[in-house]
Write a protein that holds these residues in place. Sequence first.
Motif, PDB file in Angstrom:
ATOM      1  N   UNK A 175      15.291  -1.257  11.828  1.00  0.00           N
ATOM      2  CA  UNK A 175      13.904  -1.724  11.720  1.00  0.00           C
ATOM      3  C   UNK A 175      12.919  -0.851  12.496  1.00  0.00           C
ATOM      4  N   UNK A 176      13.199  -0.590  13.759  1.00  0.00           N
ATOM      5  CA  UNK A 176      12.234   0.061  14.637  1.00  0.00           C
ATOM      6  C   UNK A 176      12.489   1.547  14.840  1.00  0.00           C
ATOM      7  N   UNK A 177      13.558   2.082  14.273  1.00  0.00           N
ATOM      8  CA  UNK A 177      13.947   3.462  14.528  1.00  0.00           C
ATOM      9  C   UNK A 177      12.980   4.499  13.984  1.00  0.00           C
ATOM     10  N   UNK A 178      13.102   5.723  14.480  1.00  0.00           N
ATOM     11  CA  UNK A 178      12.231   6.827  14.087  1.00  0.00           C
ATOM     12  C   UNK A 178      12.299   7.092  12.586  1.00  0.00           C
ATOM     13  N   UNK A 179      13.444   6.837  11.989  1.00  0.00           N
ATOM     14  CA  UNK A 179      13.613   7.013  10.543  1.00  0.00           C
ATOM     15  C   UNK A 179      13.959   5.676   9.876  1.00  0.00           C
ATOM     16  N   UNK A 180      13.482   4.595  10.497  1.00  0.00           N
ATOM     17  CA  UNK A 180      13.855   3.262  10.057  1.00  0.00           C
ATOM     18  C   UNK A 180      13.028   2.720   8.904  1.00  0.00           C
ATOM     19  N   UNK A 181      13.277   1.447   8.627  1.00  0.00           N
ATOM     20  CA  UNK A 181      12.700   0.779   7.466  1.00  0.00           C
ATOM     21  C   UNK A 181      11.181   0.855   7.434  1.00  0.00           C
ATOM     22  N   UNK A 182      10.529   0.530   8.532  1.00  0.00           N
ATOM     23  CA  UNK A 182       9.063   0.470   8.516  1.00  0.00           C
ATOM     24  C   UNK A 182       8.420   1.856   8.473  1.00  0.00           C
ATOM     25  N   UNK A 183       9.145   2.882   8.898  1.00  0.00           N
ATOM     26  CA  UNK A 183       8.629   4.240   8.734  1.00  0.00           C
ATOM     27  C   UNK A 183       8.703   4.651   7.266  1.00  0.00           C
ATOM     28  N   UNK A 184       9.716   4.190   6.573  1.00  0.00           N
ATOM     29  CA  UNK A 184       9.930   4.603   5.178  1.00  0.00           C
ATOM     30  C   UNK A 184       9.169   3.757   4.168  1.00  0.00           C
ATOM     31  N   UNK A 236       0.811  -1.217   0.000  1.00  0.00           N
ATOM     32  CA  UNK A 236       0.000   0.000   0.000  1.00  0.00           C
ATOM     33  C   UNK A 236       0.847   1.270   0.000  1.00  0.00           C
ATOM     34  N   UNK A 237       2.115   1.133   0.375  1.00  0.00           N
ATOM     35  CA  UNK A 237       3.050   2.256   0.287  1.00  0.00           C
ATOM     36  C   UNK A 237       3.743   2.271  -1.071  1.00  0.00           C
ATOM     37  N   UNK A 238       3.321   1.355  -1.956  1.00  0.00           N
ATOM     38  CA  UNK A 238       3.819   1.263  -3.338  1.00  0.00           C
ATOM     39  C   UNK A 238       5.186   0.607  -3.466  1.00  0.00           C
ATOM     40  N   UNK A 239       5.563  -0.202  -2.476  1.00  0.00           N
ATOM     41  CA  UNK A 239       6.801  -0.974  -2.571  1.00  0.00           C
ATOM     42  C   UNK A 239       6.498  -2.464  -2.752  1.00  0.00           C
ATOM     43  N   UNK A 240       7.449  -3.156  -3.375  1.00  0.00           N
ATOM     44  CA  UNK A 240       7.360  -4.596  -3.577  1.00  0.00           C
ATOM     45  C   UNK A 240       8.017  -5.280  -2.372  1.00  0.00           C
ATOM     46  N   UNK A 241       7.236  -5.944  -1.518  1.00  0.00           N
ATOM     47  CA  UNK A 241       7.810  -6.537  -0.302  1.00  0.00           C
ATOM     48  C   UNK A 241       8.993  -7.467  -0.556  1.00  0.00           C
ATOM     49  N   UNK A 242       8.901  -8.272  -1.590  1.00  0.00           N
ATOM     50  CA  UNK A 242      10.003  -9.178  -1.924  1.00  0.00           C
ATOM     51  C   UNK A 242      11.288  -8.410  -2.162  1.00  0.00           C
ATOM     52  N   UNK A 286      19.273  -1.465   4.902  1.00  0.00           N
ATOM     53  CA  UNK A 286      18.132  -0.559   4.900  1.00  0.00           C
ATOM     54  C   UNK A 286      18.298   0.602   3.948  1.00  0.00           C
ATOM     55  N   UNK A 287      19.528   1.002   3.702  1.00  0.00           N
ATOM     56  CA  UNK A 287      19.786   2.082   2.745  1.00  0.00           C
ATOM     57  C   UNK A 287      20.007   1.570   1.330  1.00  0.00           C
TER      58      UNK A 287
END
Length: 450
Positions: A227-236, A144-150, A181-182
Amino acid sequence: MTIAEEFSSWAKSLSTKDISDKSRQTLEFLFKDICGVIVSARNENYVQSLVKTYKGTGSLISLGHGKNFDMSSAAIITGTAAHGEDFDDTFEGNPMHVGASMIPAMLSAAQKFNLSGDQILKGMIVGSELICRLALVAPTAMHKQCFHPTAVCGTFGVAAGLSSVLNMSEKQMSSALGVAGSFTSGIIEYLAEGSWTKRVHPGWSANSGMNAALIAKSDFYGPRTVFEGEHGFFKAFALREIERDYSHLTDKLGSRWETENLAFKPYACGTMAQPFVDCAVKLKEKVKDPKKIKSILAKVGEGTVHRLWEPSKEKKNPSTPYSAKFSVPYCVAVGFLRGDAGLSEFNEQSIKDKEILELAGKVQYEIDPNDEYPKNYTGTLICETDDGVFKEHQPCFRGGRKQPVTKEDIEKKYQANLKFSKIGDKEIKNLNSFVDTIFEKPDFTKIIIQ
């Protein structure tokens, strides 16, 4: 301790003796399945485009294409071939393709670093567990964020898996995840017109994950809170409105194996199209004359609409064979008319078949608020004909945990893919030997296919 540190601590200490029997069997199935799919796609134009791009970059083997590639390019090519026909594994809980990133990475890295079969097995289980667990944190949020999970999760899996077998410290391993992550990427705009970018995502993830591990091994420092950071993977990478549950990433590591929930596709198309193809094949037994069909209504989960049903014009008349793989109307039509949705159903001739397109045009959808997606992948078709109304329901993903594949199923699909590839008998014999002994004594000379 951060999530990356906790996962790295588990991965570093893991022994292959601790892997569950079912997980090991699943990885054996996965390796055979993915190798067959890779070889089946060796002559496709999108794969040949990459071979042309990278040939001559090194001396490693890229399965299906000889000994002319460096570590990164070998993985990019095989990862693209593994996922290119959407015939690879998936995951129940949130669609994710593990094998298309992990196996190309381990095939390349094993040659480069002379990894043993035991190390290949460890790297695969570590990467597989992380990818599957990432899928569970916020189901549907990445799509839904327009990314391909794989694509975006595969990089982490490869970084973790390779780090776990390269004698890296826990600090280096968590840095590798931070760097991943980057490095990770992969948007789903391919859906607009069936372009090729989704195909290359797992190969690029393999490349990116390997590079993340290698620079971390040289003490390049990455964020521990990736993973869990304020600017981490799931936020982005995940829609913020969908709740996160980070406990999935580390809960019961070593005792609850998410790898056991990998599923194997019977059809060469999108994950959520598969149950509807099963319904269409069963309808074929009840409705003998397709001309009598007035309409076919599919009951669907809301989370699948933007990928498999809209835009309606493209889905009912796919512009490319690849676009057709993510069109439930098209997949239902070929399932009904041909009784299958295999590799031969997704080519230029098939997507121009007037009978297929006419039937695809009669397929509509209705969102079912009680649909279990993404926890369970089901399909329901209601077919209205001149002779009455017929209904079919597929209660689960065939090839998944509720209706699992057998060793014979995997072998049948594998052999069919080798036949489709048109490789020679000697090459088939060598590849069979390689696949059957990969976790014991890998012999890469047996996968040289010109």
